[in-house]
Design a protein around this motif. Structure first.
Motif, mmCIF file in Angstrom:
data_model
loop_
_atom_site.group_PDB
_atom_site.id
_atom_site.type_symbol
_atom_site.label_atom_id
_atom_site.label_comp_id
_atom_site.label_asym_id
_atom_site.label_seq_id
_atom_site.Cartn_x
_atom_site.Cartn_y
_atom_site.Cartn_z
ATOM 1 N N PRO B 11 0.891 -1.179 0.005
ATOM 2 C CA PRO B 11 0.007 -0.084 -0.126
ATOM 3 C C PRO B 11 0.798 1.307 0.064
ATOM 4 C CG PRO B 11 -0.633 -1.558 1.680
ATOM 5 C CD PRO B 11 0.548 -1.954 1.307
ATOM 6 N N ARG B 12 0.307 2.360 -0.747
ATOM 7 C CA ARG B 12 1.096 3.670 -0.841
ATOM 8 C C ARG B 12 1.506 4.469 0.374
ATOM 9 N NH1 ARG B 12 -0.379 6.979 -5.770
ATOM 10 N NH2 ARG B 12 -1.775 7.870 -4.285
ATOM 11 N N THR B 13 2.546 4.850 0.763
ATOM 12 C CA THR B 13 3.084 5.806 1.427
ATOM 13 C C THR B 13 2.479 7.060 1.341
ATOM 14 O OG1 THR B 13 5.572 4.578 1.180
ATOM 15 C CG2 THR B 13 5.212 6.531 2.388
ATOM 16 N N ASP B 15 -0.436 7.766 0.521
ATOM 17 C CA ASP B 15 -1.860 7.760 1.012
ATOM 18 C C ASP B 15 -2.056 8.507 2.349
ATOM 19 O OD1 ASP B 15 -2.021 6.852 -1.663
ATOM 20 O OD2 ASP B 15 -2.947 5.037 -0.877
ATOM 21 N N LEU B 18 -2.674 11.944 1.847
ATOM 22 C CA LEU B 18 -3.636 12.415 0.906
ATOM 23 C C LEU B 18 -4.999 12.042 1.198
ATOM 24 C CD1 LEU B 18 -1.905 11.483 -2.607
ATOM 25 C CD2 LEU B 18 -1.924 13.556 -1.496
ATOM 26 N N VAL B 19 -5.155 10.981 2.050
ATOM 27 C CA VAL B 19 -6.658 10.917 2.459
ATOM 28 C C VAL B 19 -6.878 11.564 3.756
ATOM 29 C CG1 VAL B 19 -6.585 8.428 1.509
ATOM 30 C CG2 VAL B 19 -5.940 8.806 3.936
ATOM 31 N N THR B 20 -6.008 12.359 4.236
ATOM 32 C CA THR B 20 -6.466 13.131 5.204
ATOM 33 C C THR B 20 -6.341 14.744 5.132
ATOM 34 O OG1 THR B 20 -4.153 13.196 5.919
ATOM 35 C CG2 THR B 20 -5.495 11.424 7.297
ATOM 36 N N GLY B 21 -6.442 14.986 3.884
ATOM 37 C CA GLY B 21 -6.222 16.424 3.417
ATOM 38 C C GLY B 21 -4.894 16.991 3.866
ATOM 39 N N ARG B 22 -3.819 16.235 3.774
ATOM 40 C CA ARG B 22 -2.458 16.912 4.263
ATOM 41 C C ARG B 22 -1.649 16.993 3.333
ATOM 42 N NH1 ARG B 22 -3.390 13.622 8.973
ATOM 43 N NH2 ARG B 22 -3.832 15.033 10.690
ATOM 44 N N GLN B 491 2.882 12.376 -10.296
ATOM 45 C CA GLN B 491 1.461 12.984 -10.495
ATOM 46 C C GLN B 491 0.545 11.638 -10.075
ATOM 47 O OE1 GLN B 491 3.155 12.754 -13.809
ATOM 48 N NE2 GLN B 491 4.493 14.221 -12.836
ATOM 49 N N GLY B 492 0.771 11.068 -9.175
ATOM 50 C CA GLY B 492 -0.153 10.111 -8.694
ATOM 51 C C GLY B 492 0.422 8.615 -8.835
ATOM 52 N N LEU B 680 -0.251 -3.652 -7.296
ATOM 53 C CA LEU B 680 -1.145 -2.736 -7.048
ATOM 54 C C LEU B 680 -1.282 -1.436 -7.955
ATOM 55 C CD1 LEU B 680 -3.407 -3.102 -4.741
ATOM 56 C CD2 LEU B 680 -1.895 -1.718 -3.269
ATOM 57 N N ILE B 681 -0.050 -1.010 -7.765
ATOM 58 C CA ILE B 681 0.208 0.315 -8.701
ATOM 59 C C ILE B 681 -0.085 -0.029 -9.991
ATOM 60 C CG2 ILE B 681 1.772 2.153 -9.367
ATOM 61 C CD1 ILE B 681 2.904 2.109 -6.325
ATOM 62 N N GLY B 684 -3.536 -0.274 -11.247
ATOM 63 C CA GLY B 684 -4.242 1.069 -10.765
ATOM 64 C C GLY B 684 -4.049 1.899 -12.115
ATOM 65 N N GLN B 685 -2.585 1.829 -12.564
ATOM 66 C CA GLN B 685 -2.593 2.530 -13.953
ATOM 67 C C GLN B 685 -3.392 2.148 -15.006
ATOM 68 O OE1 GLN B 685 -0.038 5.118 -14.422
ATOM 69 N NE2 GLN B 685 -0.252 5.442 -12.443
#
Lengths: 189, 810
Positions: B11-13, B15, B18-22, B491-492, B680-681, B684-685
């Motif tokens: 799982p991505r570092t 995140d 990014l999932v907490t608005g930080r 960029q993601g 996983l990545i 996703g791509q």
């Protein structure tokens, strides 16, 4: 060149009227003075410094700026800050618990790789958090429908739909966990 | 024993923030900065006769108004032509602010700086620009006709004309037993990242230095461009890429006018200045891609083997050519896919139109090339009455023919040589996954229910990981924590995760101890950028090589400390130890201390490295002549040429007999990008790419009217798909490693999008029974095609004529 120095001071002409507003944001009472035309999204981001809410289109289509207003998902770019007066706003910054535990939907997004660039993510998280309150055990079709008003350009939505279902599971597990000690206590009594 | 990280679905570092608005995207930075808005041209082609800013001057909060005449030095020159090419005989670029003539709706004319964006826009509204209209050139036909010119000094609107030939294709076609000609048309779409472009600049007068934050795919490129335009030494300019809300190609173009103007104004005003692109600006002043008209002539034998292929492409490059002719070059070379045509000739003309510029969008010319080739394969199969998959297989380059040299020049100026791939194996996997051989049973069942279904297929090869190079820096701190930097941007794509996986394995440290910085010129100054599915291949390998250097140095120093041969040592979980005697061990953090002889102790760990603290040999210098202090290493990866990934997609569609609505029932992907760093990545791509492929095939287009107005320049009107439109994606992988790089990997970023239009055209054609030659296709168009087909204007497929009972009557 037409520099008009000194820049930021008011010229006296056309000065915009400011309105004091009070909002409860993520459980905290916040105040600001804003022009009537200021969007809630801009107020949250630039007046209150809550930059986790993102703006993707400013015409209410992409859903990136979705926050919860009194628990209901709302596009903050379609709402004036002044009309949020006295309402309870939840932004992405307010989804996690005060002790830092992530909301089930935040954990599910990470676990399922439900985000890539992360720009649209806060909007999805708020939509899903509110959705699961209403529908705690969605089917895959309901999960897909729930997120079908938000745009994402990175994920093709595959893992976002998965994350909705996973968040529902995690949320129910949490509730069981939270209930558990109470039950134990009752037994002990 | 440390678990192997490369290949694991970690799982991505990224995140966590990014999932907490930080996270910090461009517009999240620069509170208090002045903000910029632009007066942009409402006309596609016009001469500016006057600009009146008087009415704007008493706008509250106004700071400055700049016209072209105000620009100074090199800022007043045209923007650079980034990728010159001998065939680009008439390259033209825009000025940062329009000088005299505007050539597309959205071109910036006046720059307004104010205390906030609302006020900057207030001022823009009060500025009056007068125009003398010039005839707009919109659409490839108008451009090719050459009646009116986009640039007065570019005859026929032709920016570039290029021909590549292997063998004598026209002669081979003339001599072939079977011949076909196809006219194909593919329309514009655009990258459309959720975050538009944006720039924030801060000038430090005392330090005479400029810091620029920009939502870019190349921070080093922007740095060099800003330094050149503002005539600053390179070491006085730093460019930092914050979190970027998607790129997909549009952010590789640089410098955008705003990336020059914003720093220029920040220096002039002595104040931070920011510009954040809004959605309408992104539609009319960034970039589009895809628009081409293609003529394909093909000669083939009775097995469907292509003997000669002659393709003419008319490519719409928009109003300017800052990114050169990369897109049509890629179309004309990658069109060949997994096939080996006997002889090949490709001729493209790149044409100016009065529309937004055309620069690479994920896939970068390949979707059009694959569309041409795959439509041709289907046409051959239909002509011969053969299975579409069999015809493809008959044309495949075989595994034993690798490396395969096409005899052409690729976009990197290097020979087009495929390094590896097993196309027959990919096709077998695809046919199994989608149930190719059983489809007629499904079709018959569906028909019995009054439903109309079709199956389509598309194959592609994608040159990834193009040079010239990327670099990596790996540094072990005395705490044992590892800092990694590479110059290209993110960029993601999850680079912070994937590159940390590489370092964890190569160095032998815990994944959690590795932190990765990308796109920050303060940390790594040499880089090219993130495009062409190159980040994992280029920076992944550079970082692996840098980590190997660090490992070697760590083993040497630890060997001295432990009195052991470095060859007998291993690094596990951040500890260097003797392989046969784990009690003889030293943590990497301590090795880092020893690597840097100190005069001053600043903490307990550093005491050991001071001059009285250790037991260094007094006869030798503390740092050997060929050594450097610090446990760190830097290395670069520069490949001889691109590495070629490949894949094959199949889709099953259903078309509504009444409404012509098109539904994708299944979408299957076989994907071969060599070893997977993080499945996983990678998946996703692929998912994201497929969604853009489906979008480009069924929904998205740029609706220009004849006056050059973009009629659908909003998310309300440009039909970007929601979750309700994107089908579930079924993926299977083949892993044919690349022999070209240490990790054996190939790029994965663009793959998913490439065959989308080709596959869906193939499936819709199969459902409908008449040729589909133009994409995207929306229900209204399919409805009209059906009417024309019913009226006899569009002939049925041959297979309909030979087995009419198997196909619907129109």
């Amino acid at each position: 060149m037409t520099d008009t120095a000194p820049p930021p001071t008011t010229t006296g002409a056309q000065e915009e009227e400011l309105h004091p507003i009070r909002l409860r944001v993520n459980g905290v009472l916040r105040t600001a003075e804003v022009p009537a035309r200021r969007l809630l999204s801009d107020c949250l981001r630039h007046d209150l410094g809550l930059t986790g809410t993102h703006v993707g289109c400013e015409h209410g289509v992409c859903g990136a700026c979705t926050v919860q207003v009194d628990g209901r998902p709302m596009r903050s770019c379609l709402m004036f800050a002044v009309s949020a007066q006295d309402h309870e706003i939840t932004t992405v910054e307010g989804l996690e618990r005060p002790d830092g535990t992530l909301h089930a939907v935040q954990r599910a997004f990470r676990e399922c790789h439900g985000l890539q660039c992360g720009f649209c993510t806060p909007g999805f998280l708020n939509v899903i958090a509110a959705f699961l309150e209403e529908n705690p055990k969605p089917s895959e079709e309901e999960a897909r429908d729930a997120v079908a008003g938000n745009l994402c350009r990175c994920t093709g939505y595959q893992n976002i739909v998965k994350a909705v279902l996973r968040a529902a599971e995690l949320r129910l597990e949490e509730q069981v966990d939270e209930d558990a000690p109470v039950e134990v206590d009752e037994v002990a009594r | 024993m440390t678990e192997r990280m490369i290949g694991a679905p970690v799982p991505r570092t990224e995140d966590a923030r990014l999932v907490t608005g930080r996270g910090h995207y461009l517009d999240d930075l620069g509170a208090g900065a002045y903000e910029v808005a632009f007066v942009r041209s409402p006309h596609a082609h016009a001469r500016i006769t006057s600009i009146d800013v008087e009415a704007a001057l008493d706008t509250e909060g106004l700071v400055a108004v700049y016209l072209y005449e105000d620009l100074t030095g090199k800022v007043a020159e045209p923007l650079p032509l980034l990728i010159p090419h001998p065939a680009l005989t008439h390259g033209r670029t825009a000025y940062p602010l329009a000088k005299d003539v505007v050539r597309h709706v959205g071109e910036a004319i006046v720059m307004v700086v104010a205390t906030d964006r609302y006020r900057a826009e207030d001022a823009c509204e009060r500025i009056t620009v007068e125009y003398e209209f010039l005839p707009p050139v919109v659409g490839i036909d108008k451009a090719a006709g050459g009646e009116h010119l986009v640039h007065a000094d570019v005859p026929g609107n032709v920016a570039a004309h290029m021909v590549q030939e292997v063998g004598d294709a026209p002669a081979a076609i003339a001599a072939a037993p079977n011949r076909l000609e196809l006219q194909l048309d593919i329309e514009r779409s655009a990258c459309m990242p959720m975050e538009g472009r944006g720039v924030l600049a801060r000038w430090d007068e005392a330090d005479a230095s400029m810091r620029v934050y920009t939502s870019t795919q190349t921070s080093t490129g922007v740095r060099a461009a800003v330094a050149a335009k503002l005539e600053l030494p390179l070491d006085r300019v730093e460019v930092i890429t914050p979190d970027v809300g998607g790129g997909f190609g549009v952010k590789i173009v640089h410098p955008w006018p705003e990336e020059v103007l914003v720093p220029w104004a920040a220096r002039l005003l002595g104040h931070e200045v920011k510009w954040t692109e809004d959605r309408r600006e992104h539609f009319v002043s960034s970039a589009h891609e895809r628009g081409q008209l293609q003529t394909v002539r093909v000669g083939f034998d009775d097995e469907g083997r292509v003997l000669g292929l002659d393709v003419e492409i008319l490519h719409d490059n928009g109003a300017y050519t800052p990114y050169g002719i990369i897109v049509p070059i890629i179309t004309s070379t990658q069109l060949l896919g997994p096939y080996k045509p006997g002889a090949y000739r490709v001729d493209f003309r790149s044409l100016y139109t009065n529309t937004v510029i055309v620069t690479p969008y994920r896939g970068a010319g390949r979707p059009q090339g694959v569309f041409a080739m795959e439509r041709t394969m289907d046409a051959i199969a239909d002509h011969l009455g053969r299975d579409r998959a069999d015809v493809r297989a008959a044309n495949f380059i075989q595994p034993h023919e690798m490396p395969y040299d096409h005899g052409l020049l690729f976009q990197d100026g290097r020979p087009l040589i495929y390094d590896s791939g097993d196309f027959p194996a990919s096709l077998d996997k695809l046919k199994k996954l989608v149930g190719w051989d059983d489809f007629e049973v499904f079709r018959a069942q569906a028909r019995a229910e009054g439903r109309r279904v079709g199956i389509g297929i598309g194959c592609y090869v994608e040159g990834t990981g193009v040079g010239p190079y990327e670099g990596g820096h790996v540094q072990v701190e005395t705490s044992g924590k590892v800092n990694v930097a590479t110059g290209l941007t993110s960029q993601g794509q999850g680079h912070q995760t994937a590159f940390a996986q590489v370092v964890a394995d190569e160095l032998g440290v815990p994944f959690e101890d590795v932190s990765v910085t990308t796109g920050d010129t303060r940390r790594f100054g040499y880089a090219v950028g993130t495009f062409a599915s190159r980040a994992a291949v280029m920076s992944g390998n550079a970082i692996a090589l840098a980590a190997r250097k660090v490992r070697e140095k760590a083993l040497r120093i630890a060997g001295e400390a432990l009195g052991a041969d470095p060859g007998d040592l291993e690094i596990v979980d951040g500890v260097v130890r003797v392989k046969d005697d784990h009690s003889s061990a030293i943590p990497l953090g301590t090795v880092a201390v020893l690597s840097n002889p100190l005069r001053y102790a600043f903490d307990d760990a550093s005491k050991a490295a001071t001059q009285f603290g250790g037991n260094a040999d007094p006869s030798r210098p503390p740092v050997a002549e060929d050594d450097e202090p610090g446990l760190e290493g830097r290395d670069f990866y520069s490949p001889p040429r691109a590495t070629f990934a490949n894949g094959m997609h199949a889709a099953i569609v259903e078309t509504d007999p009444e409404t012509a609505e098109i539904r994708v029932l299944r979408y299957c992907v076989i994907h071969d990008c060599g070893h997977l760093l993080n499945p996983l990545i990678v998946e996703g791509q692929v998912h994201g790419g497929v969604a853009q492929g489906v979008a480009g095939a069924l929904y998205e287009r740029m609706e220009y009217d004849e006056n050059g107005q973009l009629l659908n320049a909003s998310f309300m009107d440009f039909l970007m798909p929601y979750a309700s439109e994107v089908p579930s994606v079924e993926i299977d992988h083949l892993e044919t490693p690349s022999p070209l790089n240490p990790l054996g990997i190939k790029g994965a970023g663009e793959a998913g999008v490439i065959p989308g239009a080709a596959v869906l055209a193939s499936a819709i054609e199969d459902a409908e029974g008449f040729p589909i030659t133009r994409m995207p296709i929306q229900p209204s168009e399919l409805f009209h095609l059906r009417r024309r087909h019913a009226a006899g204007e569009i002939p049925p497929l041959r297979r309909v004529r030979t087995a009419p009972e198997e196909f619907p009557t129109a």
